[in-house]
Write a protein that holds these residues in place. Structure first.
Motif, mmCIF file in Angstrom:
data_model
loop_
_atom_site.group_PDB
_atom_site.id
_atom_site.type_symbol
_atom_site.label_atom_id
_atom_site.label_comp_id
_atom_site.label_asym_id
_atom_site.label_seq_id
_atom_site.Cartn_x
_atom_site.Cartn_y
_atom_site.Cartn_z
ATOM 1 N N ALA A 1 9.093 -7.974 6.885
ATOM 2 C CA ALA A 1 10.261 -7.664 6.065
ATOM 3 C C ALA A 1 9.855 -7.197 4.668
ATOM 4 C CB ALA A 1 11.159 -8.893 5.958
ATOM 5 N N LEU A 2 8.828 -7.849 4.107
ATOM 6 C CA LEU A 2 8.358 -7.430 2.780
ATOM 7 C C LEU A 2 7.866 -5.989 2.826
ATOM 8 C CD1 LEU A 2 6.195 -10.187 1.052
ATOM 9 C CD2 LEU A 2 8.358 -9.240 0.300
ATOM 10 N N SER B 1 10.720 -3.610 2.876
ATOM 11 C CA SER B 1 11.557 -3.491 1.679
ATOM 12 C C SER B 1 10.860 -2.715 0.570
ATOM 13 C CB SER B 1 12.003 -4.868 1.193
ATOM 14 O OG SER B 1 10.902 -5.647 0.850
ATOM 15 N N GLN B 2 9.666 -2.217 0.834
ATOM 16 C CA GLN B 2 9.038 -1.314 -0.137
ATOM 17 C C GLN B 2 9.884 -0.060 -0.254
ATOM 18 O OE1 GLN B 2 4.969 -1.402 1.779
ATOM 19 N NE2 GLN B 2 4.467 -0.792 -0.291
ATOM 20 N N LEU B 3 10.084 0.389 -1.468
ATOM 21 C CA LEU B 3 10.924 1.565 -1.648
ATOM 22 C C LEU B 3 10.102 2.833 -1.469
ATOM 23 C CD1 LEU B 3 13.029 0.576 -4.756
ATOM 24 C CD2 LEU B 3 13.656 0.483 -2.356
ATOM 25 N N SER B 4 10.680 3.759 -0.749
ATOM 26 C CA SER B 4 10.006 5.031 -0.580
ATOM 27 C C SER B 4 10.368 5.954 -1.740
ATOM 28 C CB SER B 4 10.436 5.655 0.737
ATOM 29 O OG SER B 4 10.145 7.023 0.702
ATOM 30 N N LYS B 5 9.424 6.811 -2.109
ATOM 31 C CA LYS B 5 9.696 7.760 -3.181
ATOM 32 C C LYS B 5 10.299 9.044 -2.617
ATOM 33 C CE LYS B 5 7.472 4.893 -5.847
ATOM 34 N NZ LYS B 5 7.450 3.817 -4.873
ATOM 35 N N ASP B 6 10.560 9.008 -1.317
ATOM 36 C CA ASP B 6 11.059 10.210 -0.678
ATOM 37 C C ASP B 6 12.568 10.100 -0.466
ATOM 38 O OD1 ASP B 6 11.726 12.305 0.886
ATOM 39 O OD2 ASP B 6 10.070 12.079 2.299
ATOM 40 N N PRO B 7 13.347 10.960 -1.164
ATOM 41 C CA PRO B 7 14.805 10.864 -1.056
ATOM 42 C C PRO B 7 15.309 11.074 0.367
ATOM 43 C CG PRO B 7 14.164 12.384 -2.792
ATOM 44 C CD PRO B 7 12.928 12.040 -2.050
ATOM 45 N N ASP B 8 14.535 11.739 1.204
ATOM 46 C CA ASP B 8 15.011 12.001 2.560
ATOM 47 C C ASP B 8 14.964 10.764 3.446
ATOM 48 O OD1 ASP B 8 15.686 14.587 2.153
ATOM 49 O OD2 ASP B 8 13.703 15.368 2.653
ATOM 50 N N ARG C 1 16.118 7.859 2.546
ATOM 51 C CA ARG C 1 16.950 6.830 1.962
ATOM 52 C C ARG C 1 17.864 6.147 2.979
ATOM 53 N NH1 ARG C 1 20.992 9.764 -2.100
ATOM 54 N NH2 ARG C 1 19.076 10.562 -2.949
ATOM 55 N N MET D 1 17.012 2.315 5.159
ATOM 56 C CA MET D 1 16.809 1.119 4.356
ATOM 57 C C MET D 1 16.834 -0.098 5.272
ATOM 58 S SD MET D 1 18.450 0.650 0.663
ATOM 59 C CE MET D 1 18.622 2.344 0.203
ATOM 60 N N HIS D 2 15.928 -0.979 5.019
ATOM 61 C CA HIS D 2 15.742 -2.100 5.947
ATOM 62 C C HIS D 2 16.136 -3.384 5.259
ATOM 63 C CE1 HIS D 2 13.452 1.051 7.756
ATOM 64 N NE2 HIS D 2 12.764 1.125 6.637
ATOM 65 N N LEU D 3 16.996 -4.119 5.891
ATOM 66 C CA LEU D 3 17.537 -5.276 5.200
ATOM 67 C C LEU D 3 17.228 -6.575 5.909
ATOM 68 C CD1 LEU D 3 20.991 -3.882 4.183
ATOM 69 C CD2 LEU D 3 18.884 -3.955 2.892
ATOM 70 N N LEU D 4 16.821 -7.525 5.096
ATOM 71 C CA LEU D 4 16.645 -8.879 5.561
ATOM 72 C C LEU D 4 17.851 -9.642 5.033
ATOM 73 C CD1 LEU D 4 14.412 -10.663 6.867
ATOM 74 C CD2 LEU D 4 13.625 -11.119 4.574
#
Lengths: 332, 354
Positions: free
Chosen positions: B260-261, B264-271, B273, B276-279
């Motif tokens: 999960a960690l 939850s890293q954010l991607s710098k790629d707007p495509d 978006r 998104m993965h949620l815990l």
């Protein structure tokens, strides 16, 4: 698109024109030097910059909340054709919280610790919309549901310290949304949160932005947050916007060396390209703000700030690499 | 980790409990124990750099302080260079202390504002009874400054004259002053802006390479440890839930929380978006941790045993230890049990992209 046209047709929600701010007593180092930024209706525009770039002062200027030492030296901030800088404080208070909603970075300090969170959300409604207690309560409960506060009826009576960080930030978002504002100003809305909670809040915000077709002025230093939420991004460096364009264009194919350095300096990409600047050399006030760390710096960069240049029709960049048409090599 | 490895610092089932009283002031409310660290085991080899990640309040800083014996464990032992440092005191302990140093998160508050850089570095050296004096001392200090990339002219300056990144360089120089063999860096770049972050990380990398110092790198984000560390431990609410070579941890996480960690890293790629993965939920309060596996209320795979039985560390691969009842595999598909599970599953598929 020409900004003047957009303004006239009411397509621009917020338009910051030539905004200059200096800290009193230090006229030689203005914090913002002629900032230009437009937020079209229904779009999310991010102001991306490092700490000290002046992005938070720009936000405070919009809210008329500049600290005493800061002074606006030039420009205008047009919100639906009204210049907020000229507005008396009393009129401003009708706009804040009503037409402009705010989401601050730290939910634990932006909430009143001694007031039930439900009442805090309702306060804006009762003040701006003159709702009665019961009507406000109903709306608050539906707002809390909208932002995903679990068990709203019970949470209504909680004090902020009884809530976890993520739920607190949801409450702050509910407060910002309460009066259905035309514009949301979000200053680092997830920076104080843990990774897994940050992902939840970003997901909530992006869903709200889509469902409610909100116009958002996002302030952030985090490219991941910008990539997750924004339609357009303006990169701030040394008080000027060095690049401004569609978030896909800017983050995937940066035109300004500073944007490129920020992207690659980002530790996923590998080694930091920005050279160390231990002893800050005193440069001319007009020099390019990225001069000292730029691989492509040349003579004219020391004496003049590049003009705003439009490339690809929809993107603005301020760099001498782009003032002549042919220079694009080396921008990997 | 290499075969010829020799362990420099080791925690063996260490625990640390603090007593706390809820509410304001003394006497209001019952005493409760907060289990900040719960039977954590960790080994660091000479010259190696190990990462320790987890969300705020999970006990990672406390574990770091236990390794340096800045805190006394309530249970378990801490070894340093062959000695059980929970049992030695006085001069013997000071001798060991010389070999282990700490770099703190916020250089602004960990440097004495009234000391010049020279004072700060000299104090560190003399406090450890070094015999360096006069010209040799000056030369040593100059070498330190050179190592961390500060000009000699900064010796006469005070901390407020430096930027955040430069201040952190000073505290790195201070930590290196006594030539330690083991360094703990507790979120060394969290308080810095982006450009300084990259520079300080590069500096620490070169320090590690050139001096062969062992590092424990405490961080809350995965990117930093991925760049800096050969092995990484993940903590959740006082327990080390997974400890593995960094590459294996990122490629095949064996604990659902690690997975999960990573998601939850954010991607710098707007495509990306939409992916998104949620815990669900948030880390529970350490004052009142869930029974059994601490992670079970948020875990999509939890079943009855997870609610009651505390999973014990068990090996699942080379140098790979995990505290989970299941053979979780981030790449494998398991039966969806609930809506949350579905969410989680969809996240997994997204992550498979090259």
């Amino acid at each position: 698109m020409s900004t003047a046209d957009a303004q006239r047709t009411g397509k621009t929600m917020l338009s910051i024109r030539d905004l200059g701010i200096e800290i009193s007593g230090d006229a030689s180092h203005p914090v913002l030097k002629g900032l230009n930024l437009d937020i079209p209706r229904g779009q999310t525009v991010a102001l991306l910059g490092e700490s000290g770039s002046g992005k938070t002062l720009a936000a405070y200027a919009v809210l008329n909340l500049l600290p005493q030492v800061a002074r606006v030296t030039s420009g205008e901030i047009l919100f639906q054709q009204t210049d907020l800088l000229q507005l008396p404080a009393k009129k401003m208070s009708h706009i804040l919280g009503n037409q402009i909603g705010m989401v601050y970075q730290e939910p634990s300090t932006s909430l009143n610790p001694l007031m039930q969170v439900g009442k805090q959300i309702g306060e804006t409604l009762r003040l701006h919309k003159s709702l009665g207690r019961r009507a406000a309560r109903e709306q608050v409960l539906s707002l809390m549901e909208l932002v995903g506060v679990p068990d709203p009826r019970r949470r209504y009576r909680n004090l902020p310290h009884q809530l976890s960080g993520g739920v607190r930030q949801r409450v702050v978002i509910a407060m910002a949304l309460a009066c259905r504002p035309d514009l949301i100003l979000a200053d680092e809305p997830t920076s104080a949160l843990d990774a897994t909670v940050q992902a939840q809040i970003l997901d909530l915000l992006s869903r709200l932005i889509q469902d409610l077709r909100m116009s958002v002025f996002l302030i952030s230093h985090d490219m991941g947050v910008v990539a997750a939420l924004a339609d357009r991004v303006a990169v701030l460096k040394g008080g000027i916007v060095v690049e401004n364009g569609d978030v896909r264009d800017v983050l995937k194919d940066p035109a300004h060396p500073y944007t490129a350095a920020m992207l690659s300096g980002d530790i996923q990409g590998g080694k930091m390209q920005v050279a160390t600047s231990i002893t800050q050399t005193e440069s001319a006030p007009d020099a390019c703000p990225f001069l000292n760390d730029c691989r492509w710096a040349r003579k004219e960069c020391r004496t003049a700030t590049p003009e705003e240049t439009i490339i690809d029709g929809n993107r603005m960049v301020r760099c001498f690499l782009h003032t002549q048409t042919s220079v694009t090599e080396g921008m990997e | 980790m290499t075969e010829s490895s020799e362990i420099i610092s080791e925690a063996v089932e260490v625990s640390k409990a603090y007593s706390s009283r809820p509410g304001f002031g003394a006497g209001s409310g019952k005493r409760t124990l907060v289990q900040a660290v719960d039977r954590a085991s960790l080994q660091i080899v000479h010259g190696e750099s190990v990462g320790l990640v987890g969300e705020s309040g999970c006990g990672k800083s406390t574990l770091g302080r236990l390794l340096l014996r800045l805190e006394m464990p309530t249970d378990g032992t801490v070894w340093f260079n062959g000695a059980d440092i929970t049992r030695i005191r006085g001069r013997k302990l000071r001798m060991k202390r010389r070999q282990m140093q700490m770099i703190f998160q916020d250089p602004a508050s960990s440097l004495n504002p009234r000391f010049t850089v020279e004072n700060t570095l000299t104090e560190a050296i003399t406090a450890h009874k070094s015999k360096l004096k006069g010209r040799a001392l000056k030369a040593h200090i100059a070498a330190l400054l050179n190592m961390v990339g500060l000009p000699v002219s900064s010796l006469e300056r005070h901390p407020h004259e430096f930027s955040g990144g430069e201040k952190q360089r000073i505290s790195i120089a201070r930590a290196l002053a006594v030539e330690p063999r083991f360094l703990i860096a507790d979120e060394p770049v969290t308080a810095l802006d982006l450009a300084s972050q990259g520079q300080i990380l590069s500096l620490l990398q070169s320090v590690q390479r050139e001096l062969g110092v062992a590092f424990l790198f405490i961080a809350h984000d995965m990117e930093t440890v991925q760049r800096m560390c050969s092995r990484t431990a993940v903590m959740y609410l006082g327990r080390i839930v997974e400890f593995a070579p960094t590459e294996a941890l990122f490629k095949t996480p064996k604990h659902p929380y690690t997975h999960a960690l990573l998601l939850s890293q954010l991607s710098k790629d707007p495509d990306l978006r939409t992916a998104m993965h949620l815990l669900p939920g948030e880390p529970p309060s350490p004052l009142n941790p869930p029974a059994g596996c601490h992670f079970h209320p948020r875990c999509p795979h939890a079943d009855i045993q997870c609610k009651t039985l505390v999973p014990l560390p068990r090996p699942v691969g080379e140098n790979h230890v995990v505290r989970c009842h299941f053979d979780f595999d981030g790449n494998q598909k398991s039966d969806p049990k609930s809506n949350e599970d579905n969410l989680y599953e969809s996240g997994k598929k997204e992550k498979k992209r090259p």
